[in-house]
Design a protein around this motif. Sequence first.
Motif, PDB file in Angstrom:
ATOM      1  N   ALA A 135      36.604  29.486  29.375  1.00 45.48           N
ATOM      2  CA  ALA A 135      36.784  30.597  30.306  1.00 45.48           C
ATOM      3  C   ALA A 135      37.631  30.172  31.507  1.00 45.48           C
ATOM      4  O   ALA A 135      38.261  31.009  32.149  1.00 45.48           O
ATOM      5  N   ALA A 136      37.664  28.872  31.780  1.00 43.53           N
ATOM      6  CA  ALA A 136      38.517  28.368  32.863  1.00 43.53           C
ATOM      7  C   ALA A 136      39.989  28.638  32.561  1.00 43.53           C
ATOM      8  O   ALA A 136      40.780  28.870  33.472  1.00 43.53           O
ATOM      9  N   ILE A 137      40.326  28.622  31.288  1.00 42.25           N
ATOM     10  CA  ILE A 137      41.700  28.937  30.898  1.00 42.25           C
ATOM     11  C   ILE A 137      42.018  30.388  31.265  1.00 42.25           C
ATOM     12  O   ILE A 137      43.087  30.688  31.780  1.00 42.25           O
ATOM     13  N   GLY A 138      41.073  31.275  31.002  1.00 43.05           N
ATOM     14  CA  GLY A 138      41.255  32.684  31.352  1.00 43.05           C
ATOM     15  C   GLY A 138      41.392  32.893  32.845  1.00 43.05           C
ATOM     16  O   GLY A 138      42.198  33.716  33.293  1.00 43.05           O
ATOM     17  N   VAL A 139      40.612  32.149  33.627  1.00 43.32           N
ATOM     18  CA  VAL A 139      40.710  32.256  35.089  1.00 43.32           C
ATOM     19  C   VAL A 139      42.104  31.844  35.542  1.00 43.32           C
ATOM     20  O   VAL A 139      42.743  32.536  36.334  1.00 43.32           O
ATOM     21  N   GLY A 140      42.585  30.722  35.035  1.00 48.41           N
ATOM     22  CA  GLY A 140      43.920  30.258  35.412  1.00 48.41           C
ATOM     23  C   GLY A 140      45.004  31.241  35.010  1.00 48.41           C
ATOM     24  O   GLY A 140      45.902  31.561  35.793  1.00 48.41           O
ATOM     25  N   PHE A 141      44.914  31.733  33.785  1.00 47.28           N
ATOM     26  CA  PHE A 141      45.924  32.683  33.311  1.00 47.28           C
ATOM     27  C   PHE A 141      45.919  33.955  34.153  1.00 47.28           C
ATOM     28  O   PHE A 141      46.975  34.482  34.496  1.00 47.28           O
ATOM     29  N   LEU A 142      44.730  34.446  34.489  1.00 43.23           N
ATOM     30  CA  LEU A 142      44.613  35.645  35.326  1.00 43.23           C
ATOM     31  C   LEU A 142      45.317  35.450  36.665  1.00 43.23           C
ATOM     32  O   LEU A 142      46.063  36.319  37.119  1.00 43.23           O
TER      33      LEU A 142
END
Length: 164
Positions: free
Chosen positions: A67-74
Amino acid sequence: MSQPVPPPSGNPFAGADADAQYAPAPPPAPVRDNVVLGIVVAVVAALVGAGAYGALGGAIEREVGYAAIGVGFLIGFAAAKIGGRNPVLPFVSALLALPAVYLGQLVAIAVILGKTTDTAFADIFLDNFGTLTDAWSEAADGMTYVFLAISAAAAFAGAKKANA
């Protein structure tokens, strides 16, 4: 006797009336190049992403590194969509992803501690912040740092993808 019709010339406008009025071409889309607004949006996205990441981790009582990947991408995507193609935005987004994921992990620890000790989240997060960061330091392992780095890379990629 009838006149033969000449073959088409390949030009679709060959038989058009020379005095016909055509609508002007629409103006080009405005260029988005507002770095300050892009950074403001990146900060807001970082706070929202950190809260969502922490709430998810606290709800299931474990770290969700992906989910950290999603936070960064967002963060990167939002900054570049609003801020435009400025080359500073991918780097700022990557830098903001690190504290956003860290803050999200702290929120998750506070939620878990709040559930196990029957203490309010605000009391743990605001009054015992030092203890909370100590708990994060003890719980952090190699994968924690890997996902911090991956979130920064995802933020950089998200900013590049938004303007591709």
